[in-house]
Enzyme design. Structure first.
Site, PDB file in Angstrom:
ATOM      1  N   GLU A  52       0.853  -1.182   0.000  1.00 43.28           N
ATOM      2  CA  GLU A  52       0.000   0.000   0.000  1.00 43.28           C
ATOM      3  C   GLU A  52       0.889   1.232   0.000  1.00 43.28           C
ATOM      4  O   GLU A  52       1.799   1.329   0.816  1.00 43.28           O
ATOM      5  CB  GLU A  52      -0.772   0.038   1.326  1.00 43.28           C
ATOM      6  CG  GLU A  52      -2.214  -0.291   1.232  1.00 43.28           C
ATOM      7  CD  GLU A  52      -2.830  -0.171   2.621  1.00 43.28           C
ATOM      8  OE1 GLU A  52      -2.812   0.933   3.185  1.00 43.28           O
ATOM      9  OE2 GLU A  52      -3.295  -1.203   3.120  1.00 43.28           O
ATOM     10  N   ASP A  63      -5.515   8.418  10.214  1.00 42.94           N
ATOM     11  CA  ASP A  63      -4.152   8.004  10.513  1.00 42.94           C
ATOM     12  C   ASP A  63      -3.690   8.441  11.889  1.00 42.94           C
ATOM     13  O   ASP A  63      -3.973   9.546  12.328  1.00 42.94           O
ATOM     14  CB  ASP A  63      -3.204   8.562   9.453  1.00 42.94           C
ATOM     15  CG  ASP A  63      -3.511   7.977   8.089  1.00 42.94           C
ATOM     16  OD1 ASP A  63      -3.240   6.781   7.905  1.00 42.94           O
ATOM     17  OD2 ASP A  63      -4.055   8.704   7.244  1.00 42.94           O
TER      18      ASP A  63
END
Ligand SMILES: Cc1ncc(COP(=O)(O)O)c(C=O)c1O
Lengths: 270, 402
Positions: A52, A63
């Site tokens: 990824e 995140d």
């Protein structure tokens, strides 16, 4: 559609192959694009099949602190999307065969124009899209566009997703399904919630699409236990933290340090 | 519900092409729950009665409609009226919204609220309702804003809220909102996120506008009662856009009423020197909604600047984007300096010290009034009082040698 069915991501599990994968996450351009490409090559040599690539964004919501800090630092150095695409193209031109999923905020995709973005991502060499801030409702028009560009739109399911909706997301997800093991942001955890295993088992009964689990996975033991039920484990913060530890060192040492950790994690899927 | 050309009810969370829910899947269940509870609450007479009681007994509503006689004489033109949201308990319009959302929090059985804050007014308003209803409260605030809004930080703490400093990005409102969202990602089962403006994913923009609409509904009634007609122009400042939406929405179908939203013109027109999202931005996606955004060409959120912490935001509520594109509302800007001038003038002519945010709206009224006849009426939403800005303004005036 046929393009997506044949692309590198779908290829991993094609013909009913029972592959179990480790999918490392890299922040594009952290600490440099040369490092990103060198790490991809190293991972590939070690037997990784899918990676990824996170595109730095100024305002990430999903995140955790480790990945956010890598985004901030990379953007401060002036990284542009076109440079990321150029680096991926370079990796492909030199024979790189990893399946690559582009993880990106819809803010950036929308700004570039959805069709333009998808065309550029595909021609650079990406195989799939993970757009964490594009839930089912908004993804319904996006997925066909991604498919016709030859990109698999990988969708996310959360522990908070109700059962019926989970099935609907699974139906719209291409390539694989990204199951978030934690209701929260990314970041390392020692162990995963017990509920993750049973949730993944349930999901596996509901869909034929492969299921990879991410958020909070930080060691080979967890990779192994997740992969008893899932088709893959995604590791992000734990890898980015290793990059942070080594980032001031020469490129070869960064690759050695991070590569060794990925090699360690790979034992979980052997 | 009335049907309107300017669609009071968003369709599927959209105002024209703006709005939506661009958030991680983790939050979708909470947004669905919120939407369901919000719709059922609005239809529940017990809820609206309780909200009315809170408006009255806690916020001190209705707020006064005030004719600014000396300010009007000073300008020599249209009559200037002020909607006194600065007189509300806690000193700004923000309490209208937090009361509504606190009641929804109780309705959902959640025990903790979180909020983002810029000027600290929304943080204070959230801390207040948390104290009133016995909820645990964490407020995210950029470290730069903690510095320039010290009084409000103290007020929040005094009321039992925990103020969490945010040191990412520019350390201001946008970053505080990111951190609050991240908290909510992990706490959504037992926590409600009280967004402070008409921004964020659906149903927040519609819901916050609804809870702020008491401003416009009261104003409409008060104008008819005292003057016998509606104002010719409404003026309100626009950060995320909640005081403006609350003032505009109830009169949006009164075609004779012109509306002006005033954004932060900051110290110049270069990207990074202002926070004029609608005036200088373009459609994008930020904080869960499609709306005008200040971005660089690569899709990264731009730096912003305003003397006023509450307007220092690179996004804006989606309904304002819709009102801009349809031409229903005109959006303009006011510079840092002009806002300070307006603050000083209103203080001297009327004995009202406005918040720096509200001073932007006052400044636009000062500019407009002389261009209109004496029979015209301008109604300004005076969204808050300036106590919180005293230190910041004192420093600026000293620097300017005043
Ligand atoms: C007094 C006052 N007015 C206006 C604003 C701007 O917010 P909005 O545009 O949502 O009304 C703030 C925000 O903190 C405020 O404190």
């Amino acid at each position: 559609m046929s393009d997506v069915a044949n692309n590198r991501i779908s290829g991993i599990w094609s013909g009913g192959a029972k592959a179990k994968i480790l999918a490392p996450f890299l922040t594009a351009g952290y600490p440099s694009l040369d490092a990103t490409v060198a790490l991809l090559r190293d991972f590939e040599r070690r037997g990784v099949r899918l990676c990824e690539i996170g595109i730095p964004f100024s305002d990430p919501i999903a995140d955790g602190p480790v990945i956010q800090a890598s985004f901030t630092e990379t953007l401060e150095k002036g990284l542009k999307l076109s440079q990321v695409f150029a680096a991926i193209r370079q990796y492909r031109e030199q024979g790189g065969q990893l399946a690559l999923a582009c993880m990106i905020s819809y803010s950036i995709v929308f700004r570039h124009g959805v069709k333009q973005f998808l065309a550029d991502a595909k021609s650079a060499g990406f195989d799939g899209m993970i757009v964490p801030d594009l839930p089912l409702e908004e993804a319904k028009t996006f997925e066909p566009l991604a498919s016709s560009a030859g990109l698999a739109n990988i969708m996310l399911i959360a522990p908070t997703t109700p059962a019926e909706r989970r099935v609907e997301i699974a139906r719209h997800s291409r390539g694989f399904i990204y199951y978030m093991s934690i209701a929260g942001i990314t970041g390392e955890r020692d162990r995963l919630p017990e509920a993750t295993i049973s949730a993944v088992q349930e999901l596996k009964r509901e869909t034929a699409t492969p299921v990879c689990v991410g958020f909070g996975i930080s060691n080979a033991a967890t990779v192994a236990s997740i992969c008893q039920v899932a088709d893959g484990a995604i590791v992000g913060s734990a890898i980015v933290r290793r990059i942070t530890e080594a980032k001031a060192k020469p490129l070869a040492e960064i690759v050695g340090h991070v590569g060794a950790f990925v090699g360690e994690l790979l034992k979980g899927v052997e | 519900m009335t049907t309107s050309k300017f669609s009071h009810m968003p369709v599927g969370g959209y105002f024209g092409p703006y709005g939506g829910q661009f958030v991680p899947e983790t939050l979708m269940a909470a947004l669905h729950q919120l939407e369901t509870q919000y719709r059922s609450a609005l239809a529940d007479e017990a809820f609206t009665r309780e909200l009315d009681r809170c408006y009255r007994e806690i916020a001190g509503r209705p707020s006064e409609l005030y004719f600014a006689k000396r300010l009007t004489e000073h300008c020599g033109g249209a009559q200037i009226f002020l909607k006194r949201e600065d007189m509300n308990h806690t000193g700004a319009h923000k309490i209208n919204n937090t009361l509504g959302q606190a009641l929804l929090t109780l309705r959902m059985g959640k025990k903790r609220v979180i909020a983002e804050t810029g000027a600290g007014q929304h943080g204070v308003a959230t801390a207040t309702v948390a104290a009133v209803f016995g909820l645990k409260c964490d407020v995210y605030m950029g470290s730069e804003d903690i510095r320039r809004q010290a009084l409000n930080v103290f007020r929040m703490k005094l009321m039992g809220a925990n103020v969490v400093p945010v040191t990412s990005g520019q350390c201001t409102l946008k970053d505080a909102l990111n951190e609050a969202m991240r908290d909510w990602m992990g706490s959504v089962e037992h926590t409600h996120y009280i967004i402070g403006s008409v921004a964020g994913p659906a149903p927040f923009p519609e819901m916050v506008r609804e809870f702020q609409s008491c401003i416009g509904r009261e104003s409409r009634r008060q104008m008819l009662e005292t003057v016998g007609r509606l104002p010719d122009v409404l003026v309100a400042c626009v950060g995320g856009g909640s005081n403006a939406a609350g003032m505009f929405a109830p009169m949006i179908d009164d075609a004779q009423v012109a509306m002006v939203g005033v954004e932060a013109g900051g110290r110049g027109t270069k990207l990074g020197d202002h926070a004029a999202t609608l005036t200088a931005g373009s459609p994008g996606v930020l904080h869960g909604a499609k709306s005008y955004v200040l971005q660089d060409p690569d899709g990264q959120t731009a730096l912003v600047h305003s003397v006023s912490a509450g307007l220092d935001y690179p996004g804006v509520g989606p309904e304002h984007s819709y009102w801009k594109d349809t031409g229903r509302v005109h959006y303009t800007t006011c510079t840092d300096n002009a806002a300070i001038d307006a603050l000083v003038l209103l203080s001297r002519t009327e004995g009202i010290i406005p918040a720096l945010e509200s001073s932007h709206a006052v400044s636009e009224a000062l500019r407009l009034a002389p261009t209109l006849g004496k029979d015209k009426i301008i109604l300004v939403c005076l969204s808050g009082r300036g106590d919180k800005d005293a230190n910041e303004v004192a420093e600026i005036l000293k620097r300017r040698g005043e």
